[in-house]
Write an enzyme that holds these catalytic residues in place. Structure first.
Site, PDB file in Angstrom:
ATOM      1  N   GLY A 222      -3.525   9.632  -6.212  1.00  0.00           N
ATOM      2  CA  GLY A 222      -2.586   9.394  -7.301  1.00  0.00           C
ATOM      3  C   GLY A 222      -1.138   9.764  -7.039  1.00  0.00           C
ATOM      4  O   GLY A 222      -0.271   9.412  -7.839  1.00  0.00           O
ATOM      5  N   GLY A 257      -4.186   6.845  -1.731  1.00  0.00           N
ATOM      6  CA  GLY A 257      -4.090   5.455  -1.287  1.00  0.00           C
ATOM      7  C   GLY A 257      -2.624   5.108  -1.102  1.00  0.00           C
ATOM      8  O   GLY A 257      -2.096   5.036   0.001  1.00  0.00           O
ATOM      9  N   ARG A 258      -1.943   4.955  -2.240  1.00  0.00           N
ATOM     10  CA  ARG A 258      -0.554   4.520  -2.244  1.00  0.00           C
ATOM     11  C   ARG A 258       0.356   5.388  -1.364  1.00  0.00           C
ATOM     12  O   ARG A 258       1.192   4.869  -0.632  1.00  0.00           O
ATOM     13  CB  ARG A 258      -0.035   4.586  -3.687  1.00  0.00           C
ATOM     14  CG  ARG A 258       1.317   3.930  -3.892  1.00  0.00           C
ATOM     15  CD  ARG A 258       1.883   4.264  -5.282  1.00  0.00           C
ATOM     16  NE  ARG A 258       0.937   4.181  -6.344  1.00  0.00           N
ATOM     17  CZ  ARG A 258       0.759   3.117  -7.149  1.00  0.00           C
ATOM     18  NH1 ARG A 258       1.503   2.061  -7.005  1.00  0.00           N
ATOM     19  NH2 ARG A 258      -0.146   3.144  -8.112  1.00  0.00           N
ATOM     20  N   ARG A 294       2.349  -6.674  -9.038  1.00  0.00           N
ATOM     21  CA  ARG A 294       2.780  -5.434  -9.691  1.00  0.00           C
ATOM     22  C   ARG A 294       3.948  -5.617 -10.669  1.00  0.00           C
ATOM     23  O   ARG A 294       3.907  -5.075 -11.766  1.00  0.00           O
ATOM     24  CB  ARG A 294       3.107  -4.342  -8.658  1.00  0.00           C
ATOM     25  CG  ARG A 294       1.936  -4.047  -7.695  1.00  0.00           C
ATOM     26  CD  ARG A 294       2.098  -2.745  -6.932  1.00  0.00           C
ATOM     27  NE  ARG A 294       2.009  -1.605  -7.810  1.00  0.00           N
ATOM     28  CZ  ARG A 294       3.023  -0.927  -8.273  1.00  0.00           C
ATOM     29  NH1 ARG A 294       4.242  -1.210  -7.904  1.00  0.00           N
ATOM     30  NH2 ARG A 294       2.828   0.076  -9.107  1.00  0.00           N
ATOM     31  N   CYS A 323       3.788 -21.330 -12.020  1.00  0.00           N
ATOM     32  CA  CYS A 323       4.092 -21.838 -13.356  1.00  0.00           C
ATOM     33  C   CYS A 323       3.793 -20.809 -14.437  1.00  0.00           C
ATOM     34  O   CYS A 323       2.867 -20.984 -15.246  1.00  0.00           O
ATOM     35  CB  CYS A 323       3.292 -23.104 -13.602  1.00  0.00           C
ATOM     36  SG  CYS A 323       3.661 -24.324 -12.362  1.00  0.00           S
ATOM     37  N   TYR A 351      -1.623  -1.914  -2.976  1.00  0.00           N
ATOM     38  CA  TYR A 351      -1.815  -2.758  -4.152  1.00  0.00           C
ATOM     39  C   TYR A 351      -0.949  -4.014  -4.090  1.00  0.00           C
ATOM     40  O   TYR A 351      -0.470  -4.501  -5.108  1.00  0.00           O
ATOM     41  CB  TYR A 351      -1.572  -1.940  -5.441  1.00  0.00           C
ATOM     42  CG  TYR A 351      -2.380  -0.670  -5.464  1.00  0.00           C
ATOM     43  CD1 TYR A 351      -3.767  -0.728  -5.520  1.00  0.00           C
ATOM     44  CD2 TYR A 351      -1.773   0.597  -5.359  1.00  0.00           C
ATOM     45  CE1 TYR A 351      -4.535   0.435  -5.497  1.00  0.00           C
ATOM     46  CE2 TYR A 351      -2.526   1.760  -5.335  1.00  0.00           C
ATOM     47  CZ  TYR A 351      -3.902   1.665  -5.403  1.00  0.00           C
ATOM     48  OH  TYR A 351      -4.650   2.816  -5.374  1.00  0.00           O
TER      49      TYR A 351
HETATM   50  N1  LLP Z   1      -9.346   7.700  -6.329  1.00  0.00           N
HETATM   51  C1  LLP Z   1      -9.724   7.007  -7.421  1.00  0.00           C
HETATM   52  C2  LLP Z   1     -10.977   7.357  -8.097  1.00  0.00           C
HETATM   53  C3  LLP Z   1      -8.909   5.963  -7.908  1.00  0.00           C
HETATM   54  O1  LLP Z   1      -9.264   5.297  -9.003  1.00  0.00           O
HETATM   55  C4  LLP Z   1      -7.694   5.641  -7.238  1.00  0.00           C
HETATM   56  C5  LLP Z   1      -6.849   4.547  -7.685  1.00  0.00           C
HETATM   57  C6  LLP Z   1      -7.370   6.389  -6.076  1.00  0.00           C
HETATM   58  C7  LLP Z   1      -8.205   7.420  -5.674  1.00  0.00           C
HETATM   59  C8  LLP Z   1      -6.124   6.127  -5.281  1.00  0.00           C
HETATM   60  O2  LLP Z   1      -4.978   6.317  -6.036  1.00  0.00           O
HETATM   61  P1  LLP Z   1      -3.535   6.259  -5.333  1.00  0.00           P
HETATM   62  O3  LLP Z   1      -3.419   7.471  -4.418  1.00  0.00           O
HETATM   63  O4  LLP Z   1      -3.434   5.011  -4.608  1.00  0.00           O
HETATM   64  O5  LLP Z   1      -2.605   6.320  -6.501  1.00  0.00           O
HETATM   65  N2  LLP Z   1      -3.078  -1.304  -8.901  1.00  0.00           N
HETATM   66  C9  LLP Z   1      -2.326  -0.169  -9.391  1.00  0.00           C
HETATM   67  C10 LLP Z   1      -2.933   1.154  -8.971  1.00  0.00           C
HETATM   68  C11 LLP Z   1      -4.389   1.289  -9.354  1.00  0.00           C
HETATM   69  C12 LLP Z   1      -4.990   2.600  -8.925  1.00  0.00           C
HETATM   70  C13 LLP Z   1      -6.464   2.619  -9.128  1.00  0.00           C
HETATM   71  N3  LLP Z   1      -7.127   3.819  -8.692  1.00  0.00           N
HETATM   72  C14 LLP Z   1      -0.874  -0.296  -8.953  1.00  0.00           C
HETATM   73  O6  LLP Z   1      -0.527  -1.297  -8.301  1.00  0.00           O
HETATM   74  O7  LLP Z   1      -0.054   0.557  -9.280  1.00  0.00           O
END
Ligand code: LLP
Length: 397
Positions: A222, A257-258, A294, A323, A351
């Site tokens: 997150g 992730g991000r 996004r 469109c 993403y």
């Molecule tokens: N762990 C769990 C259980 C999650 O649901 C997520 C992301 C992560 C880890 C990784 O989170 P990160 O470190 O990437 O923030 N599509 C959206 C973001 C959706 C995130 C979903 N869960 C966007 O483009 O902002």
């Protein structure tokens, strides 16, 4: 970037191996001697080359489907490091993950717990579990990506967790291994994470008092990145804050992730037309919401930079050809831009491609990985034939 456009055309996703590796190493170094496991969230970008790059550094993985499990297997071989989250795991998915002997199932409901126990018992194994608890903490992020409030579908309300751990101990086919939590994505301050970690530690203390012993605490992912003027904490500040709260006897698991891949990617595109209307000028590009959703979905801001600077600076809405009025990539940007110019949308490593669609029968863009002086094609541009492969015309009259 111009060389990439020349070789592979536009739109195209371009990633930097160096940035991905540097982010991973920053995570790893921030833990120091603390026992830890970095489970990269495959959903952010599941390209096999990226998973391979991370696996070579010793990275583990966080998945939400059997599709992601198979990606990890194809890229890294070893699936035993995997954590499996998600509110709707099917029996088939649970069985395949059991057969893969993954590290931990992050269980999100009592029904899932019972189904997992049943499936594991039938296979004659014990499933390692953590309850993903919902700590009821406001993560201060976009409502679509906040997951840690009781109004969200995610996790087990932390107030119910003790009872459900007792149930887990009593059920056959389960082995209590940890506690998990994930409060949302694109978090830009440390307080909600610290707050959630403290609540989780209080639960762990309560578990200990009942001799329910766990080995790891998964604090989720997150951490945000600096889109535009967002100012998230640095990776090491964030990890050190978590390390201060979690007792050293526990292995700390994170699922970023991000913050690993987001800044490592750009979406390269070409301006097709500059269209002046009485109210606005539109830079109509060959990338669209189908390639990067996004902005349309979360009103997200991404910097857009010129690769080849053309005309004079003017205020433009950067849009795609799809469109939909929602098909914008950046609005009200001051850019020196003319038709034919290359632009790069920044911070698209996470993403981006994974949320791409074929709407308007648009093939998804290729992905390339820049590694020092080398440019590797890591996913080919989809072909038109691939778009309807698997479809059938009506054969009857
Ligand atoms: N762990 C769990 C259980 C999650 O649901 C997520 C992301 C992560 C880890 C990784 O989170 P990160 O470190 O990437 O923030 N599509 C959206 C973001 C959706 C995130 C979903 N869960 C966007 O483009 O902002």
């Amino acid at each position: 970037m111009a060389a990439v456009a020349e070789a592979y055309g536009t739109p195209c996703y371009v990633y930097s191996r160096a940035i991905i590796e540097s982010n991973y190493r920053t995570y790893s170094a921030a833990f120091g001697h603390r026992r830890h496991r970095i489970c990269y969230a495959v959903k952010a970008n599941g390209n096999l080359a990226l998973l391979d790059v991370l696996a070579r550094l010793g990275c583990a993985f966080d998945i939400v489907s059997v599709g992601e499990l198979e990606r990890v297997r194809a890229a890294a071989g070893n699936v035993r490091t995997v954590t499996f989250a998600g509110v709707g795991k099917t029996r088939v998915e649970l069985e395949q993950a059991l057969a893969a002997e993954i590290f931990c199932f992050n269980v999100e409901s009592i029904e899932e717990l019972e189904l997992l126990g049943e499936a594991a018992t039938a296979l004659g194994v014990d499933a390692p579990i953590a309850l993903r608890v919902n700590p009821d903490v406001d993560a201060n992020t976009h409502p679509y990506i906040a997951t840690g409030l009781y109004e969200n579908k995610f996790g087990i309300p932390i107030g119910d967790a003790m009872d459900i751990y007792r149930r887990a101990v009593a059920l056959s086919g389960l082995r209590v291994a940890g506690v998990a939590c994930h409060i949302g994505s694109q978090l830009t301050s440390i307080e909600p994470i610290v707050d959630a970690a403290e609540r989780v530690m209080r639960l762990v203390d309560a578990l200990n008092r009942e001799d329910i012993v766990i080995d790891h605490i998964d604090i989720g992912g997150g951490l945000g990145i600096a889109y535009g003027d967002a100012a998230p904490p640095a990776i090491d500040v964030y990890i050190k804050a978590i390390c201060r709260i979690i007792d050293p006897q526990y292995e700390i698991v994170v699922e970023p992730g991000r913050s690993v891949v987001g800044e490592a990617g750009a979406l390269l595109m070409r301006v097709q037309y500059l269209k002046k209307t009485p109210l606005k000028t539109f830079a109509i590009c060959d990338a669209a919401m189908t390639d990067l959703i996004r902005p349309a979905l979360y009103q997200a801001y991404h910097d857009i930079l010129p690769v080849t600077a053309g005309g004079e600076e003017q205020r433009v809405d950067v849009v795609g050809p799809v469109c939909e009025t929602g098909d914008f990539l950046g609005r009200g940007r001051d850019l020196a831009v003319a038709s034919g110019d290359l632009l790069a949308i920044m911070d698209c490593g996470a993403y981006g491609f994974v949320m791409a669609s074929n709407y308007n029968a648009r093939p998804r863009p290729p992905e390339v990985l820049v590694d020092g002086r080398d440019i590797h094609l890591i996913r080919e541009r989809e072909t038109l034939a691939q778009l309807y492969a698997g479809e059938y015309r009506l054969v009857s009259e």
